[in-house]
Design an enzyme around this catalytic site. Sequence first.
Site, PDB file in Angstrom:
ATOM      1  N   GLY A   1      17.692   6.249  33.921  1.00 59.68           N
ATOM      2  CA  GLY A   1      16.359   6.770  33.640  1.00 59.68           C
ATOM      3  C   GLY A   1      15.530   5.718  32.941  1.00 59.68           C
ATOM      4  N   VAL A   2      14.751   6.144  31.941  1.00 56.20           N
ATOM      5  CA  VAL A   2      13.853   5.224  31.228  1.00 56.20           C
ATOM      6  C   VAL A   2      14.652   4.070  30.615  1.00 56.20           C
ATOM      7  CG1 VAL A   2      12.316   5.054  29.222  1.00 56.20           C
ATOM      8  CG2 VAL A   2      12.151   7.039  30.738  1.00 56.20           C
ATOM      9  N   VAL A   3      15.713   4.400  29.883  1.00 50.58           N
ATOM     10  CA  VAL A   3      16.485   3.359  29.194  1.00 50.58           C
ATOM     11  C   VAL A   3      17.426   2.643  30.171  1.00 50.58           C
ATOM     12  CG1 VAL A   3      18.116   2.884  27.311  1.00 50.58           C
ATOM     13  CG2 VAL A   3      16.350   4.638  27.010  1.00 50.58           C
ATOM     14  N   GLY A   4      18.133   3.422  31.008  1.00 57.34           N
ATOM     15  CA  GLY A   4      19.111   2.835  31.927  1.00 57.34           C
ATOM     16  C   GLY A   4      18.488   1.792  32.844  1.00 57.34           C
TER      17      GLY A   4
ATOM     18  N   VAL B   1      19.685   5.257  16.810  1.00 55.27           N
ATOM     19  CA  VAL B   1      18.806   5.494  15.652  1.00 55.27           C
ATOM     20  C   VAL B   1      17.670   4.482  15.664  1.00 55.27           C
ATOM     21  CG1 VAL B   1      18.640   5.706  13.151  1.00 55.27           C
ATOM     22  CG2 VAL B   1      20.781   6.296  14.298  1.00 55.27           C
TER      23      VAL B   1
ATOM     24  N   GLY C   1       7.585   7.399  28.211  1.00 49.38           N
ATOM     25  CA  GLY C   1       9.038   7.212  28.112  1.00 49.38           C
ATOM     26  C   GLY C   1       9.570   7.339  26.696  1.00 49.38           C
TER      27      GLY C   1
ATOM     28  N   LYS D   1      19.352  11.758  14.085  1.00 48.43           N
ATOM     29  CA  LYS D   1      19.334  10.379  13.573  1.00 48.43           C
ATOM     30  C   LYS D   1      19.580  10.362  12.065  1.00 48.43           C
ATOM     31  CE  LYS D   1      16.142   8.929  17.188  1.00 48.43           C
ATOM     32  NZ  LYS D   1      14.718   8.915  17.569  1.00 48.43           N
TER      33      LYS D   1
HETATM   34  N1  LIG Z   1      13.678   7.023  25.825  1.00 45.81           N
HETATM   35  C1  LIG Z   1      13.817   6.523  24.607  1.00 45.81           C
HETATM   36  O1  LIG Z   1      12.873   5.987  24.000  1.00 45.81           O
HETATM   37  C2  LIG Z   1      15.139   6.563  23.910  1.00 45.81           C
HETATM   38  C3  LIG Z   1      16.204   7.260  24.437  1.00 45.81           C
HETATM   39  N2  LIG Z   1      17.398   7.290  23.775  1.00 45.81           N
HETATM   40  C4  LIG Z   1      18.526   8.013  24.324  1.00 45.81           C
HETATM   41  O2  LIG Z   1      18.936   7.363  25.516  1.00 45.81           O
HETATM   42  C5  LIG Z   1      19.462   8.317  26.436  1.00 45.81           C
HETATM   43  C6  LIG Z   1      18.685   8.228  27.734  1.00 45.81           C
HETATM   44  O3  LIG Z   1      17.326   8.472  27.473  1.00 45.81           O
HETATM   45  P1  LIG Z   1      16.216   8.254  28.617  1.00 45.81           P
HETATM   46  O4  LIG Z   1      16.565   7.087  29.440  1.00 45.81           O
HETATM   47  O5  LIG Z   1      14.929   8.309  27.909  1.00 45.81           O
HETATM   48  O6  LIG Z   1      16.409   9.598  29.453  1.00 45.81           O
HETATM   49  P2  LIG Z   1      16.053   9.839  30.984  1.00 45.81           P
HETATM   50  O7  LIG Z   1      16.009  11.311  31.163  1.00 45.81           O
HETATM   51  O8  LIG Z   1      14.882   9.029  31.390  1.00 45.81           O
HETATM   52  O9  LIG Z   1      17.320   9.222  31.718  1.00 45.81           O
HETATM   53  C7  LIG Z   1      18.563   9.839  31.771  1.00 45.81           C
HETATM   54  C8  LIG Z   1      19.075   9.638  33.181  1.00 45.81           C
HETATM   55  O10 LIG Z   1      20.430  10.033  33.244  1.00 45.81           O
HETATM   56  C9  LIG Z   1      20.611  10.745  34.440  1.00 45.81           C
HETATM   57  N3  LIG Z   1      21.739  11.647  34.322  1.00 45.81           N
HETATM   58  C10 LIG Z   1      21.825  12.746  33.549  1.00 45.81           C
HETATM   59  N4  LIG Z   1      23.008  13.357  33.770  1.00 45.81           N
HETATM   60  C11 LIG Z   1      23.658  12.606  34.680  1.00 45.81           C
HETATM   61  C12 LIG Z   1      24.922  12.719  35.310  1.00 45.81           C
HETATM   62  N5  LIG Z   1      25.707  13.741  35.061  1.00 45.81           N
HETATM   63  N6  LIG Z   1      25.282  11.771  36.182  1.00 45.81           N
HETATM   64  C13 LIG Z   1      24.470  10.744  36.466  1.00 45.81           C
HETATM   65  N7  LIG Z   1      23.256  10.583  35.903  1.00 45.81           N
HETATM   66  C14 LIG Z   1      22.872  11.518  35.020  1.00 45.81           C
HETATM   67  C15 LIG Z   1      19.304  11.499  34.643  1.00 45.81           C
HETATM   68  O11 LIG Z   1      19.154  11.878  35.991  1.00 45.81           O
HETATM   69  C16 LIG Z   1      18.299  10.480  34.198  1.00 45.81           C
HETATM   70  O12 LIG Z   1      17.858   9.662  35.234  1.00 45.81           O
HETATM   71  C17 LIG Z   1      19.361   9.678  25.735  1.00 45.81           C
HETATM   72  O13 LIG Z   1      20.564   9.939  25.065  1.00 45.81           O
HETATM   73  C18 LIG Z   1      18.241   9.442  24.725  1.00 45.81           C
HETATM   74  O14 LIG Z   1      18.328  10.312  23.616  1.00 45.81           O
HETATM   75  C19 LIG Z   1      17.594   6.610  22.598  1.00 45.81           C
HETATM   76  C20 LIG Z   1      16.579   5.899  22.037  1.00 45.81           C
HETATM   77  C21 LIG Z   1      15.260   5.844  22.623  1.00 45.81           C
HETATM   78  N1  LIG Z   2      12.625  10.733  21.791  1.00 41.05           N
HETATM   79  C1  LIG Z   2      12.966   9.707  20.852  1.00 41.05           C
HETATM   80  C2  LIG Z   2      13.420   8.501  21.579  1.00 41.05           C
HETATM   81  C3  LIG Z   2      14.114   7.552  20.721  1.00 41.05           C
HETATM   82  O1  LIG Z   2      15.096   7.843  20.048  1.00 41.05           O
HETATM   83  C4  LIG Z   2      11.752   9.362  20.009  1.00 41.05           C
HETATM   84  O2  LIG Z   2      10.655   9.792  20.357  1.00 41.05           O
HETATM   85  O3  LIG Z   2      11.931   8.688  18.995  1.00 41.05           O
HETATM   86 NA    NA Z   3      18.353   1.039  16.291  1.00 40.60          NA
END
Ligand SMILES: NC(=O)C1=CN([C@@H]2O[C@H](COP(=O)(O)OP(=O)(O)OC[C@H]3O[C@@H](n4cnc5c(N)ncnc54)[C@H](O)[C@@H]3O)[C@@H](O)[C@H]2O)C=CC1
Ligand SMILES: N[C@@H](CC=O)C(=O)O
Ligand code: NA
Length: 430
Positions: A18-21, A136, A191, A209
């Site tokens: 997703g956004v991070v991946g 965090v 994102g 966090k």
């Molecule tokens: N977006 C941000 O700014 C930040 C996000 N995080 C953490 O990073 C992680 C990912 O966040 P995002 O990338 O923003 O979320 P996102 O929702 O954009 O991406 C998650 C991806 O994982 C996929 N996914 C979910 N379950 C799945 C499964 N069973 N098999 C395969 N793929 C699967 C989803 O389809 C989605 O594409 C979360 O734990 C979030 O709390 C941490 C810090 C900042």
């Molecule tokens: N949803 C979180 C993403 C980062 O951890 C935020 O808004 O800080």
């Molecule tokens: Na950090």
Amino acid sequence: MPVPEPARGLRVALLGCGVVGTEVARMLLEQGTDLAARAGAPLELAGIAVRDASRPRDAAIPRALLTEDAESLVAGADIVIEVMGGLEPARGLLLRAIEGGAAVVTANKALLAVDGPTLYKAADSAGVDIYYEAAVAGAIPIVRPVRESLAGDHVRRVLGIVNGTTNYVLDQMATGGLDLDGAVRQAQELGYAEADPTADVDGYDAAAKAAILASLAFHTRVSADDVAREGIRGITSDDVAWAARTGHAVKLLAIAEQTGEGVSVRVHPALVPIDHPLAGVKGAFNAVFVEADGAGPLMFYGQGAGGRPTASAVVGDVVSAARHRVLGGKGPQESTYAARPLLPPDAAVTRYQVRLRVADLPGVLAQVAGVVGDHGVSIDTVRQTGPSEGTAELVLTTHAAREASLAATIAAVRTLEPVREITSVLRVEG
Ligand SMILES: NC(=O)C1=CN([C@@H]2O[C@H](COP(=O)(O)OP(=O)(O)OC[C@H]3O[C@@H](n4cnc5c(N)ncnc54)[C@H](O)[C@@H]3O)[C@@H](O)[C@H]2O)C=CC1
Ligand SMILES: N[C@@H](CC=O)C(=O)O
Ligand code: NA
């Protein structure tokens, strides 16, 4: 001189795109040469587990790497990166990765704050690394400094803005740009928000966090349920405007403190004086203050959300784990030896700003002040506006009071005949 053997490549499995991946994959693929030099071995992105491999994706993501079979991908990996979010299947996949001998890197604060100890214990038993800097405050190096750099010190307090989405939303409300719902939608598009943005708005993300930071800072196990939590849903544009009028900004704060009695961890909106550094933290930026006996005050500031900043923290952890694979050794394990007691939420001591609408009659202020004083709460300042349509607005700021005393005070003030409405009660911090 003999030419050194090229190090065996390390197989890296990425769970979630997703956004991070997406940004993690981009960094691993585009910066392969530098990362190999820093890690001591090539980092080979072996595959990316997704829900739907046929979905259109960013051009940087090679289709050949996509798989819907996360279990098989994890089975052959040296390092597993989990950026899917949610409790399951993330927890099961991480446990299987650890049991299979892989080091793991996760950004999943929700999972760590609920069931981190299961993962830490499994990693300890298997002798593998578990790293979670991105969990965090996104890009900001805070987990590593608290866990490692401050391991010789005594941390007293951690205070900060650790949720980018709510900070962005409050900022938009302050500048009059958008209301809460509109600003949340924009944070999703940028994102910053969680898959379900109520986790941000209602303070669950910040509480997760805060629990992780408190556990690290106080060597005591703190889970999400131990954190007194209040989000920003009740904050109105009027609150934000009044805050500015009284020289404050409204911020969602995470506060973890260690006193002689124990550890208290809370997340709530608060008024921060406009000249305090936290008041100047805008958009999705985060800032964390740490106060330690030896180090004194420390401040950490940077991007707390967003794909690329978060990926920076994730890939940094991957390099650390890879170095251990190449050179031997292991990162630190969970430290909970202090096992400090956790204090109830109403034991917290803070200052408050209370706004109330009262009948515009002589003696009302004295009546209100009397009830406040009777509850052992002392008033610092009073401001009155109006009258308008027979009522006046009182804004009382108190000296530090216990949360329990303030709650009893508000309940008593509410019953006074001339009091028409308690418009808002906000803590004042900083
Ligand atoms: N977006 C941000 O700014 C930040 C996000 N995080 C953490 O990073 C992680 C990912 O966040 P995002 O990338 O923003 O979320 P996102 O929702 O954009 O991406 C998650 C991806 O994982 C996929 N996914 C979910 N379950 C799945 C499964 N069973 N098999 C395969 N793929 C699967 C989803 O389809 C989605 O594409 C979360 O734990 C979030 O709390 C941490 C810090 C900042
Ligand atoms: N949803 C979180 C993403 C980062 O951890 C935020 O808004 O800080
Ligand atoms: Na950090």
